[in-house]
Scaffold this motif. Structure first.
Motif, PDB file in Angstrom:
ATOM      1  N   ALA A  77     -33.131 -46.539  13.425  1.00  0.00           N
ATOM      2  CA  ALA A  77     -32.656 -47.393  12.323  1.00  0.00           C
ATOM      3  C   ALA A  77     -31.310 -46.697  12.030  1.00  0.00           C
ATOM      4  O   ALA A  77     -31.122 -45.577  11.854  1.00  0.00           O
ATOM      5  N   LEU A  78     -30.247 -47.640  11.862  1.00  0.00           N
ATOM      6  CA  LEU A  78     -28.815 -47.344  11.438  1.00  0.00           C
ATOM      7  C   LEU A  78     -28.671 -47.890  10.261  1.00  0.00           C
ATOM      8  O   LEU A  78     -28.967 -49.143  10.330  1.00  0.00           O
ATOM      9  N   LEU A  79     -27.994 -47.329   9.309  1.00  0.00           N
ATOM     10  CA  LEU A  79     -27.504 -47.734   8.129  1.00  0.00           C
ATOM     11  C   LEU A  79     -26.067 -47.810   8.213  1.00  0.00           C
ATOM     12  O   LEU A  79     -25.316 -46.716   8.052  1.00  0.00           O
ATOM     13  N   LEU A  80     -25.330 -48.869   8.294  1.00  0.00           N
ATOM     14  CA  LEU A  80     -23.860 -49.106   8.455  1.00  0.00           C
ATOM     15  C   LEU A  80     -23.457 -49.426   7.017  1.00  0.00           C
ATOM     16  O   LEU A  80     -23.726 -50.640   6.330  1.00  0.00           O
ATOM     17  N   HIS A  81     -22.707 -48.423   6.563  1.00  0.00           N
ATOM     18  CA  HIS A  81     -22.094 -48.673   5.113  1.00  0.00           C
ATOM     19  C   HIS A  81     -20.637 -48.213   4.848  1.00  0.00           C
ATOM     20  O   HIS A  81     -20.345 -47.783   5.695  1.00  0.00           O
ATOM     21  N   GLY A  82     -20.444 -48.913   3.958  1.00  0.00           N
ATOM     22  CA  GLY A  82     -18.917 -48.786   3.504  1.00  0.00           C
ATOM     23  C   GLY A  82     -18.290 -49.887   2.722  1.00  0.00           C
ATOM     24  O   GLY A  82     -19.048 -51.060   2.812  1.00  0.00           O
ATOM     25  N   ARG A  83     -17.327 -50.041   2.260  1.00  0.00           N
ATOM     26  CA  ARG A  83     -16.860 -51.224   1.403  1.00  0.00           C
ATOM     27  C   ARG A  83     -16.692 -52.563   2.127  1.00  0.00           C
ATOM     28  O   ARG A  83     -16.648 -52.470   3.204  1.00  0.00           O
ATOM     29  N   ALA A  84     -16.717 -53.498   1.405  1.00  0.00           N
ATOM     30  CA  ALA A  84     -16.584 -54.826   1.906  1.00  0.00           C
ATOM     31  C   ALA A  84     -14.940 -54.806   2.637  1.00  0.00           C
ATOM     32  O   ALA A  84     -14.076 -54.357   2.172  1.00  0.00           O
ATOM     33  N   GLY A  85     -15.159 -55.634   3.414  1.00  0.00           N
ATOM     34  CA  GLY A  85     -13.799 -56.226   4.353  1.00  0.00           C
ATOM     35  C   GLY A  85     -13.386 -55.168   5.374  1.00  0.00           C
ATOM     36  O   GLY A  85     -12.321 -55.231   5.882  1.00  0.00           O
ATOM     37  N   LEU A  86     -14.450 -54.409   5.987  1.00  0.00           N
ATOM     38  CA  LEU A  86     -14.179 -53.267   6.982  1.00  0.00           C
ATOM     39  C   LEU A  86     -14.816 -53.769   8.416  1.00  0.00           C
ATOM     40  O   LEU A  86     -14.450 -53.150   9.262  1.00  0.00           O
ATOM     41  N   GLY A  87     -15.340 -55.034   8.477  1.00  0.00           N
ATOM     42  CA  GLY A  87     -15.896 -55.464   9.738  1.00  0.00           C
ATOM     43  C   GLY A  87     -17.145 -54.772  10.055  1.00  0.00           C
ATOM     44  O   GLY A  87     -17.406 -54.944  11.241  1.00  0.00           O
ATOM     45  N   LYS A  88     -18.013 -54.476   9.122  1.00  0.00           N
ATOM     46  CA  LYS A  88     -19.314 -53.838   9.607  1.00  0.00           C
ATOM     47  C   LYS A  88     -20.274 -54.671  10.348  1.00  0.00           C
ATOM     48  O   LYS A  88     -20.657 -54.241  11.213  1.00  0.00           O
ATOM     49  N   THR A  89     -20.338 -55.893   9.943  1.00  0.00           N
ATOM     50  CA  THR A  89     -21.128 -56.866  10.558  1.00  0.00           C
ATOM     51  C   THR A  89     -20.628 -57.227  11.866  1.00  0.00           C
ATOM     52  O   THR A  89     -21.457 -57.105  12.974  1.00  0.00           O
ATOM     53  N   ASP A  90     -19.486 -57.490  11.996  1.00  0.00           N
ATOM     54  CA  ASP A  90     -18.695 -57.580  13.465  1.00  0.00           C
ATOM     55  C   ASP A  90     -19.064 -56.404  14.394  1.00  0.00           C
ATOM     56  O   ASP A  90     -19.661 -56.692  15.429  1.00  0.00           O
ATOM     57  N   PHE A  91     -18.886 -55.272  13.634  1.00  0.00           N
ATOM     58  CA  PHE A  91     -19.401 -54.137  14.487  1.00  0.00           C
ATOM     59  C   PHE A  91     -20.717 -54.129  14.868  1.00  0.00           C
ATOM     60  O   PHE A  91     -20.991 -53.803  16.256  1.00  0.00           O
ATOM     61  N   ARG A 137     -36.475 -58.641  28.404  1.00  0.00           N
ATOM     62  CA  ARG A 137     -35.991 -58.209  29.393  1.00  0.00           C
ATOM     63  C   ARG A 137     -35.962 -56.988  29.876  1.00  0.00           C
ATOM     64  O   ARG A 137     -35.094 -56.398  30.453  1.00  0.00           O
ATOM     65  N   GLN A 138     -36.827 -56.434  29.270  1.00  0.00           N
ATOM     66  CA  GLN A 138     -37.280 -54.864  29.805  1.00  0.00           C
ATOM     67  C   GLN A 138     -36.209 -53.726  29.238  1.00  0.00           C
ATOM     68  O   GLN A 138     -36.078 -52.955  29.589  1.00  0.00           O
ATOM     69  N   GLY A 139     -35.299 -54.395  27.998  1.00  0.00           N
ATOM     70  CA  GLY A 139     -34.352 -53.556  27.685  1.00  0.00           C
ATOM     71  C   GLY A 139     -34.624 -53.272  26.324  1.00  0.00           C
ATOM     72  O   GLY A 139     -35.792 -53.142  25.729  1.00  0.00           O
ATOM     73  N   MET A 140     -33.728 -53.213  25.276  1.00  0.00           N
ATOM     74  CA  MET A 140     -33.960 -52.906  23.817  1.00  0.00           C
ATOM     75  C   MET A 140     -34.147 -54.189  23.184  1.00  0.00           C
ATOM     76  O   MET A 140     -33.869 -55.315  23.713  1.00  0.00           O
ATOM     77  N   ARG A 141     -34.515 -53.869  22.040  1.00  0.00           N
ATOM     78  CA  ARG A 141     -35.234 -55.062  21.283  1.00  0.00           C
ATOM     79  C   ARG A 141     -34.093 -54.620  19.994  1.00  0.00           C
ATOM     80  O   ARG A 141     -34.273 -53.560  19.320  1.00  0.00           O
ATOM     81  N   GLU A 190     -41.408 -47.272   9.021  1.00  0.00           N
ATOM     82  CA  GLU A 190     -42.278 -46.068   9.069  1.00  0.00           C
ATOM     83  C   GLU A 190     -42.955 -45.769  10.345  1.00  0.00           C
ATOM     84  O   GLU A 190     -43.281 -44.842  10.976  1.00  0.00           O
ATOM     85  N   GLU A 191     -43.111 -47.024  11.021  1.00  0.00           N
ATOM     86  CA  GLU A 191     -43.837 -46.821  12.373  1.00  0.00           C
ATOM     87  C   GLU A 191     -42.785 -47.629  13.435  1.00  0.00           C
ATOM     88  O   GLU A 191     -43.227 -48.534  14.084  1.00  0.00           O
ATOM     89  N   PRO A 192     -41.809 -46.818  13.875  1.00  0.00           N
ATOM     90  CA  PRO A 192     -40.794 -47.189  14.778  1.00  0.00           C
ATOM     91  C   PRO A 192     -41.386 -47.711  16.360  1.00  0.00           C
ATOM     92  O   PRO A 192     -42.225 -46.712  16.591  1.00  0.00           O
ATOM     93  N   LEU A 193     -40.878 -48.497  16.731  1.00  0.00           N
ATOM     94  CA  LEU A 193     -41.183 -48.753  18.105  1.00  0.00           C
ATOM     95  C   LEU A 193     -40.363 -48.389  19.044  1.00  0.00           C
ATOM     96  O   LEU A 193     -39.263 -48.562  18.707  1.00  0.00           O
ATOM     97  N   PRO A 194     -40.610 -47.955  20.228  1.00  0.00           N
ATOM     98  CA  PRO A 194     -39.722 -47.447  21.251  1.00  0.00           C
ATOM     99  C   PRO A 194     -38.836 -48.691  21.639  1.00  0.00           C
ATOM    100  O   PRO A 194     -39.467 -49.760  21.765  1.00  0.00           O
ATOM    101  N   GLY A 195     -37.685 -48.318  22.081  1.00  0.00           N
ATOM    102  CA  GLY A 195     -36.734 -49.436  22.359  1.00  0.00           C
ATOM    103  C   GLY A 195     -36.223 -50.243  21.382  1.00  0.00           C
ATOM    104  O   GLY A 195     -35.695 -51.198  21.741  1.00  0.00           O
ATOM    105  N   THR A 196     -36.602 -49.836  20.158  1.00  0.00           N
ATOM    106  CA  THR A 196     -36.254 -50.920  19.132  1.00  0.00           C
ATOM    107  C   THR A 196     -35.130 -50.369  18.216  1.00  0.00           C
ATOM    108  O   THR A 196     -35.202 -49.150  17.841  1.00  0.00           O
ATOM    109  N   LEU A 197     -34.062 -51.125  17.897  1.00  0.00           N
ATOM    110  CA  LEU A 197     -32.986 -50.584  16.960  1.00  0.00           C
ATOM    111  C   LEU A 197     -32.846 -51.446  15.869  1.00  0.00           C
ATOM    112  O   LEU A 197     -32.664 -52.805  16.193  1.00  0.00           O
ATOM    113  N   MET A 198     -32.952 -50.947  14.609  1.00  0.00           N
ATOM    114  CA  MET A 198     -32.565 -51.870  13.415  1.00  0.00           C
ATOM    115  C   MET A 198     -31.191 -51.460  12.929  1.00  0.00           C
ATOM    116  O   MET A 198     -30.980 -50.379  12.647  1.00  0.00           O
TER     117      MET A 198
END
Ligand SMILES: [Zn+2]
Length: 329
Positions: A23-37, A120-124, A147-155
């Motif tokens: 899990a990654l938390l992408l944070h910073g002020r609005a208008g920096l393009g975090k969602t695009d990223f 596709r046998q890749g990430m989720r 709390e119960e991370p699944l392998p190969g999964t990125l939030m």
């Protein structure tokens, strides 16, 4: 889309594709393009043949599905429309509340996706944006998943205001902080994007390039018209408030907040940060304004912005927030 000020960060994360946390938390002020990223990183991680710099190829079947919004191993969770309750109908005749939160159903809907094997046998990958809009139940449901991370999964959680997320969620994510790009780089980007007065709009946006671009597009003369009235002793309170409410509530309160901030800064250190095109008027008003009154006006505006999405009587509401200005002209 990866913006020019994000390329370093993007390459660092994309090159860790085998060892990313769950899990990654992408944070910073609005208008920096975090969602695009987040979207660009998701596409790259799902791409069959990413480029050397980590970007998605844009050619393979996975990229095709991603671009069409139907990659089977990707989910995007965002604000949803809710049906208004009886209580709300009085203030909003349309019967629909504007989306302000992410409800528990949106998170529950992920459970099937999270537990079946990937197509596709890749990430989720799941992107949640804005994550601070998760309501309490949704946050609790998400916590179970974290709390119960699944392998190969990125939030990937995207937030302008990570402080509004429960600490339990924040602590289970790796932080990725987005900083303001250097002003020169941001101005160059804005000029390339066709924004005139790039330095003014960058200042108004507090240094965030995409926010500056948004302000430049929607400005349409309403901001300068309001500010000219603010500094003109001939303009009445009624005229001021009528001019203000031609804009959306958070928008005009935001301009007043910046105006108040500029007055305080002008008074204390003799310079301003935001309304660079009104330097003279701000200088004049700062001389007349009382510092204590200014600080209490700033506080009044801050609270109003937090509380008032849909004031019952927009004009009276605006008049109450504009009243302190009359004594400063
Ligand atoms: Zn690809």
């Amino acid at each position: 889309m990866i913006h020019s000020w994000q390329t370093g960060l993007f390459t660092r994360l994309a090159s860790r594709r085998q060892s990313l946390p769950h899990a990654l938390l992408l944070h910073g002020r609005a208008g920096l393009g975090k969602t695009d990223f987040a979207m660009a990183l998701a596409q790259s991680l799902l791409c069959d043949a990413p480029l050397e710099n980590g970007e998605a190829c844009g050619q393979c079947p996975a990229c095709g599905w991603f671009a069409a919004g139907n990659h089977p191993d990707f989910r995007w969770v965002s604000l949803q429309e809710e049906d208004a309750t009886d209580e709300d109908v009085a203030s909003d005749a349309k019967g629909k509340k504007p989306p302000t939160q992410i409800g528990v159903d949106a998170i529950r809907a992920l459970s099937g996706f999270m537990t079946t094997s990937t197509h596709r046998q890749g990430m989720r990958i799941v992107v949640i944006a804005p994550a601070d809009a998760l309501n309490v139940n949704a946050a609790n449901a998400l916590l179970k998943t974290l709390e119960e991370p699944l392998p190969g999964t990125l939030m990937m959680l995207v937030s302008d205001e990570p402080g509004r997320l429960p600490a339990t969620i924040r602590s289970r994510c790796q932080n990725v902080r987005f900083d303001l790009p250097p002003a020169a780089e941001a101005e160059a980007w804005l000029s390339r994007a066709g924004v005139e007065q790039a330095s003014l709009f960058l200042a108004l946006a507090g240094g965030a390039p995409l926010e500056a671009q948004r302000l430049a597009t929607q400005d349409a003369g309403l901001r300068p018209a309001l500010l000219r009235m603010l500094s003109n002793p001939e303009a009445s309170l009624v005229q001021l408030s009528e001019q203000a409410i031609k804009m959306a509530t958070p928008e005009w309160i935001g301009w007043l907040q910046r105006w108040a901030h500029d007055l305080v800064e002008q008074k204390l250190v003799g310079q301003i940060r935001y309304h660079l095109d009104f330097t003279e008027a701000l200088g004049r008003m700062a001389q007349k304004a009382d510092l204590f009154d200014l600080l209490s006006w700033e506080r009044q505006l801050r609270e109003a912005r937090r509380l008032a999405q849909h004031p019952l009587n927009a004009r009276l509401f605006a008049e109450s927030l504009l009243l302190p200005v009359l004594a400063m002209r």
